[in-house]
Design a protein around this motif. Structure first.
Motif, mmCIF file in Angstrom:
data_model
loop_
_atom_site.group_PDB
_atom_site.id
_atom_site.type_symbol
_atom_site.label_atom_id
_atom_site.label_comp_id
_atom_site.label_asym_id
_atom_site.label_seq_id
_atom_site.Cartn_x
_atom_site.Cartn_y
_atom_site.Cartn_z
ATOM 1 N N ASN A 166 0.848 -1.183 0.000
ATOM 2 C CA ASN A 166 0.000 0.000 0.000
ATOM 3 C C ASN A 166 0.889 1.239 0.000
ATOM 4 O O ASN A 166 1.782 1.380 0.844
ATOM 5 C CB ASN A 166 -0.897 -0.008 1.241
ATOM 6 N N ARG A 192 0.186 4.432 0.502
ATOM 7 C CA ARG A 192 -0.264 5.609 1.251
ATOM 8 C C ARG A 192 0.796 6.053 2.260
ATOM 9 O O ARG A 192 1.371 5.250 2.984
ATOM 10 C CB ARG A 192 -1.564 5.295 1.990
ATOM 11 N N ARG A 196 -9.034 -0.195 6.459
ATOM 12 C CA ARG A 196 -8.948 0.390 5.124
ATOM 13 C C ARG A 196 -8.343 -0.570 4.104
ATOM 14 O O ARG A 196 -8.449 -0.326 2.901
ATOM 15 C CB ARG A 196 -8.134 1.688 5.166
ATOM 16 N N LEU A 197 -7.713 -1.677 4.556
ATOM 17 C CA LEU A 197 -7.116 -2.638 3.636
ATOM 18 C C LEU A 197 -7.940 -3.914 3.508
ATOM 19 O O LEU A 197 -7.530 -4.848 2.830
ATOM 20 C CB LEU A 197 -5.688 -2.982 4.080
ATOM 21 N N GLN A 255 -13.306 -2.593 0.598
ATOM 22 C CA GLN A 255 -13.554 -1.430 1.456
ATOM 23 C C GLN A 255 -13.716 -0.159 0.629
ATOM 24 O O GLN A 255 -14.484 0.743 0.997
ATOM 25 C CB GLN A 255 -12.391 -1.272 2.439
ATOM 26 N N GLU A 256 -13.024 -0.092 -0.498
ATOM 27 C CA GLU A 256 -13.068 1.118 -1.318
ATOM 28 C C GLU A 256 -14.285 1.159 -2.246
ATOM 29 O O GLU A 256 -14.534 2.176 -2.904
ATOM 30 C CB GLU A 256 -11.788 1.213 -2.161
ATOM 31 N N LYS A 257 -15.062 0.076 -2.287
ATOM 32 C CA LYS A 257 -16.226 0.019 -3.171
ATOM 33 C C LYS A 257 -17.390 0.832 -2.590
ATOM 34 O O LYS A 257 -17.430 1.126 -1.402
ATOM 35 C CB LYS A 257 -16.672 -1.423 -3.372
ATOM 36 N N LYS A 258 -18.337 1.169 -3.452
ATOM 37 C CA LYS A 258 -19.521 1.889 -2.998
ATOM 38 C C LYS A 258 -20.362 0.992 -2.083
ATOM 39 O O LYS A 258 -20.293 -0.231 -2.154
ATOM 40 C CB LYS A 258 -20.350 2.347 -4.192
ATOM 41 N N LYS A 259 -21.198 1.613 -1.256
ATOM 42 C CA LYS A 259 -21.919 0.877 -0.217
ATOM 43 C C LYS A 259 -22.854 -0.194 -0.762
ATOM 44 O O LYS A 259 -23.119 -1.188 -0.095
ATOM 45 C CB LYS A 259 -22.702 1.849 0.666
ATOM 46 N N ARG A 289 -18.934 -5.736 -1.090
ATOM 47 C CA ARG A 289 -18.694 -5.098 0.216
ATOM 48 C C ARG A 289 -19.206 -5.973 1.352
ATOM 49 O O ARG A 289 -20.200 -6.681 1.221
ATOM 50 C CB ARG A 289 -19.378 -3.719 0.277
ATOM 51 N N TYR A 339 -17.759 -3.419 8.560
ATOM 52 C CA TYR A 339 -16.298 -3.485 8.583
ATOM 53 C C TYR A 339 -15.788 -3.266 10.007
ATOM 54 O O TYR A 339 -16.038 -2.216 10.601
ATOM 55 C CB TYR A 339 -15.688 -2.446 7.636
#
Length: 264
Positions: A100, A102, A140-141, A145-149, A154, A158
């Motif tokens: 990652n 970030r 966050r990993l 997690q980064e997908k829309k609700k 998903r 989480y």
């Protein structure tokens, strides 16, 4: 507490020990992005003073950056964040492909979320250092997690992290970790309980550990979960050879483990 590298007589061993502390720090911050001196000191197995020496040295080399979060009453909490150089330091080409990327953004830490974030880091250390759990994955990993609700991949809910717990037959099984600093509404807890049970039924993890500020708070939360599960008839569905069976709320609440954080 581990010995300071400056007290180790053998230069090669001293160098190796110093490199170990830097490596442990970077491994931790690649996941967590930023942390405090005290938490990073435990990661290095040294005292705060020795940790500051290591962290300042890493900051001078551009691997870390000093930051602070300021509160309304005027006090400030010092932080150490990983830089882009720190993220890539010492990685193999294969690791660079998946790591990652970030890094820490100075001034980007919110005073309203810092306490929860640091408690999650303390719980991570408790699990990994005291309980010998392995392979922590922060929220966050986690997958999708980064997908829309409304995305089908998903998760139902989480947790604050997922970590691998050793079991009797020497296997490692995933368990979820939640840190509860303040109470939510009963309606919200009903959604969370159902979401965790759906995740467990999907075998994303097999249990949820709730860490509260005190043992009394943990016992109170356990009682609340059981009450809500009884009132809403919430149970875990077990797949048998011929048919599915819904466990009672009293049985299903055992999927949740409640602990206090006073001891660590």
């Amino acid at each position: 507490m581990a010995m300071n590298e400056y007290l180790i007589a053998d230069p090669a061993e001293r160098k190796e020990r110093a490199e170990d502390k830097e490596r442990w720090t970077l491994e931790f911050l690649r996941d967590e992005i930023y942390s405090t001196t005290a938490i990073l000191a435990r990661e290095m197995a040294v005292g705060d003073r020795a940790a500051r020496n290591v962290l300042n040295r890493m900051a001078k080399r551009g691997l870390l950056v000093k930051d602070e979060v300021k509160f309304m009453e005027g006090r400030a909490l010092p932080l150490w964040g990983i830089t882009s150089s720190g993220v890539l330091e010492g990685l193999t080409p294969e690791e660079v492909e998946t790591v990652n990327l970030r890094s820490h953004r100075v001034g980007g830490v919110s005073p309203t979320t810092i306490a929860h974030t640091l408690d999650v880091q303390r719980c991570r250390q408790h699990c990994e250092i005291d309980l010998d759990f392995e392979d922590w994955t922060p929220t966050r990993l986690l997958p999708a997690q980064e997908k829309k609700k409304n995305h089908p991949d998903r998760w139902s809910v989480y947790p604050d992290g997922v970590v691998m717990q050793p079991v009797k037959d020497e296997r490692l099984v995933p368990v979820a970790i939640e840190v509860e600093r303040s109470r939510k509404t009963p309606q919200r807890y009903i959604q969370i309980i159902r979401g965790h049970i759906r995740n467990i039924e999907a075998k994303r993890y097999f249990r949820v550990y709730y860490f509260c500020q005190t043992k009394n708070a943990a016992a109170s939360l356990q009682a609340l979960f059981l009450r809500l599960m009884k009132e809403k008839d919430i149970g875990y569905w077990v797949e048998n050879s011929e048919e599915s069976e819904k466990l009672s709320p009293e049985q299903s609440v055992k999927l949740f483990v409640f602990r206090g954080m006073e001891d660590f």
